[in-house]
Design a protein around this motif. Sequence first.
Motif, mmCIF file in Angstrom:
data_model
loop_
_atom_site.group_PDB
_atom_site.id
_atom_site.type_symbol
_atom_site.label_atom_id
_atom_site.label_comp_id
_atom_site.label_asym_id
_atom_site.label_seq_id
_atom_site.Cartn_x
_atom_site.Cartn_y
_atom_site.Cartn_z
ATOM 1 N N UNK A 113 0.924 -1.267 0.250
ATOM 2 C CA UNK A 113 0.018 0.084 -0.025
ATOM 3 C C UNK A 113 0.851 1.181 -0.055
ATOM 4 N N UNK A 114 1.926 1.512 0.908
ATOM 5 C CA UNK A 114 2.793 2.490 0.890
ATOM 6 C C UNK A 114 3.508 2.775 -0.382
ATOM 7 N N UNK A 115 3.965 1.513 -0.939
ATOM 8 C CA UNK A 115 4.830 1.775 -2.270
ATOM 9 C C UNK A 115 3.716 2.272 -3.353
ATOM 10 N N UNK A 116 2.540 1.847 -3.614
ATOM 11 C CA UNK A 116 1.690 2.279 -4.634
ATOM 12 C C UNK A 116 1.251 3.860 -4.352
ATOM 13 N N UNK A 117 0.998 4.104 -2.868
ATOM 14 C CA UNK A 117 0.683 5.526 -2.502
ATOM 15 C C UNK A 117 1.674 6.282 -2.765
ATOM 16 N N UNK B 127 2.936 21.782 -1.598
ATOM 17 C CA UNK B 127 3.143 21.477 -0.245
ATOM 18 C C UNK B 127 1.899 20.831 0.260
ATOM 19 N N UNK B 128 0.765 20.919 0.113
ATOM 20 C CA UNK B 128 -0.466 20.476 0.956
ATOM 21 C C UNK B 128 -0.481 19.051 0.576
ATOM 22 N N UNK B 129 -0.153 18.600 -0.533
ATOM 23 C CA UNK B 129 -0.010 17.237 -1.269
ATOM 24 C C UNK B 129 1.035 16.412 -0.288
ATOM 25 N N UNK B 130 2.035 16.959 -0.392
ATOM 26 C CA UNK B 130 3.192 16.541 0.480
ATOM 27 C C UNK B 130 2.879 16.262 1.822
ATOM 28 N N UNK B 131 2.417 17.350 2.748
ATOM 29 C CA UNK B 131 2.179 17.206 3.778
ATOM 30 C C UNK B 131 1.007 16.250 4.279
ATOM 31 N N UNK B 132 -0.091 16.182 3.278
ATOM 32 C CA UNK B 132 -1.036 15.061 3.418
ATOM 33 C C UNK B 132 -0.499 13.869 3.147
ATOM 34 N N UNK B 133 0.213 13.456 2.170
ATOM 35 C CA UNK B 133 0.556 12.103 1.903
ATOM 36 C C UNK B 133 1.564 11.680 2.927
ATOM 37 N N UNK B 134 2.597 12.541 3.387
ATOM 38 C CA UNK B 134 3.505 12.070 4.254
ATOM 39 C C UNK B 134 2.987 11.755 5.694
ATOM 40 N N UNK B 135 1.669 12.297 5.876
ATOM 41 C CA UNK B 135 1.047 12.013 7.193
ATOM 42 C C UNK B 135 0.585 10.750 7.410
ATOM 43 N N UNK B 136 0.271 9.949 5.923
ATOM 44 C CA UNK B 136 -0.558 8.944 5.767
ATOM 45 C C UNK B 136 0.668 8.047 5.529
ATOM 46 N N UNK B 137 1.708 8.231 5.057
ATOM 47 C CA UNK B 137 2.940 7.269 4.491
ATOM 48 C C UNK B 137 4.000 6.827 5.637
ATOM 49 N N UNK C 98 7.418 5.853 5.315
ATOM 50 C CA UNK C 98 8.521 5.801 4.405
ATOM 51 C C UNK C 98 9.406 4.653 4.801
ATOM 52 N N UNK C 99 9.642 3.962 5.786
ATOM 53 C CA UNK C 99 10.574 3.045 5.941
ATOM 54 C C UNK C 99 9.992 1.446 5.333
ATOM 55 N N UNK C 100 8.430 1.658 4.898
ATOM 56 C CA UNK C 100 7.847 0.503 4.276
ATOM 57 C C UNK C 100 7.987 0.750 2.711
ATOM 58 N N UNK C 101 8.053 2.134 2.414
ATOM 59 C CA UNK C 101 8.312 2.500 0.939
ATOM 60 C C UNK C 101 9.591 2.134 0.518
ATOM 61 N N UNK C 102 10.869 2.601 1.221
ATOM 62 C CA UNK C 102 12.188 2.232 0.713
ATOM 63 C C UNK C 102 12.740 0.765 1.370
ATOM 64 N N UNK C 103 11.860 -0.120 1.681
ATOM 65 C CA UNK C 103 12.283 -1.237 2.116
ATOM 66 C C UNK C 103 12.865 -2.360 1.334
ATOM 67 N N UNK C 104 12.641 -2.204 0.089
ATOM 68 C CA UNK C 104 13.264 -2.954 -0.922
ATOM 69 C C UNK C 104 14.752 -2.764 -1.145
#
Length: 183
Positions: free
Chosen positions: A2-6, A89-99, A101-107
């Motif tokens: 989910x995190x990688x897709x987001x 900035x809004x997009x980044x703030x919103x997405x990073x509150x839901x994301x 990052x440790x799962x995104x870059x676990x590959x």
Amino acid sequence: MYEKLLFLVYVATLIFISSISNKVLLVSTILFLIGISLKDALKISKKVIISVVFFTGTVSAFYLIVGIFENNVNIDYLIVVNLRVFALTYLTTFVFSKLNLFKVFSFSKDLYYVLILTYSQILSYKKLYEEVKIFMKSRVVKKLSFNDYLKFYGYLTMFFFDKSLRNSREISQAMKSRGFFND
């Protein structure tokens, strides 16, 4: 997964917003982002407005001043840039509150390690900044003047800059000793 897709949707949306030059489409994008953030919209909007006004507002003010003196002000460009920055900035703030990052870059083990180092530095600086604020509240009897605030935050900026230089050298040496660099 989910995190990688987001994260991929986030990157694609960043590219999309960066390519928009239509004010109506940018405002619609901002309203859409506010709509999907629902209960967090007010909190995120407050953060975004403060950061955009502080950083982009300063640049926009100088652009406007220089444009007035040179008799070459493009207000439409200024509005589009500020709307685009607000949306990004809004997009980044919103997405990073839901994301996460440790799962995104676990590959990637290397990216994961760099993320851990970065996050630990952020937490360290955040804690130190909070301690400095508490220190100032407990030590200052009268209200500081504007010049005293400027001096204090100037010294604090230099302190953090010096600390980050020292930390970067130590981290670089630690990474070299673990075979992180091939040179």
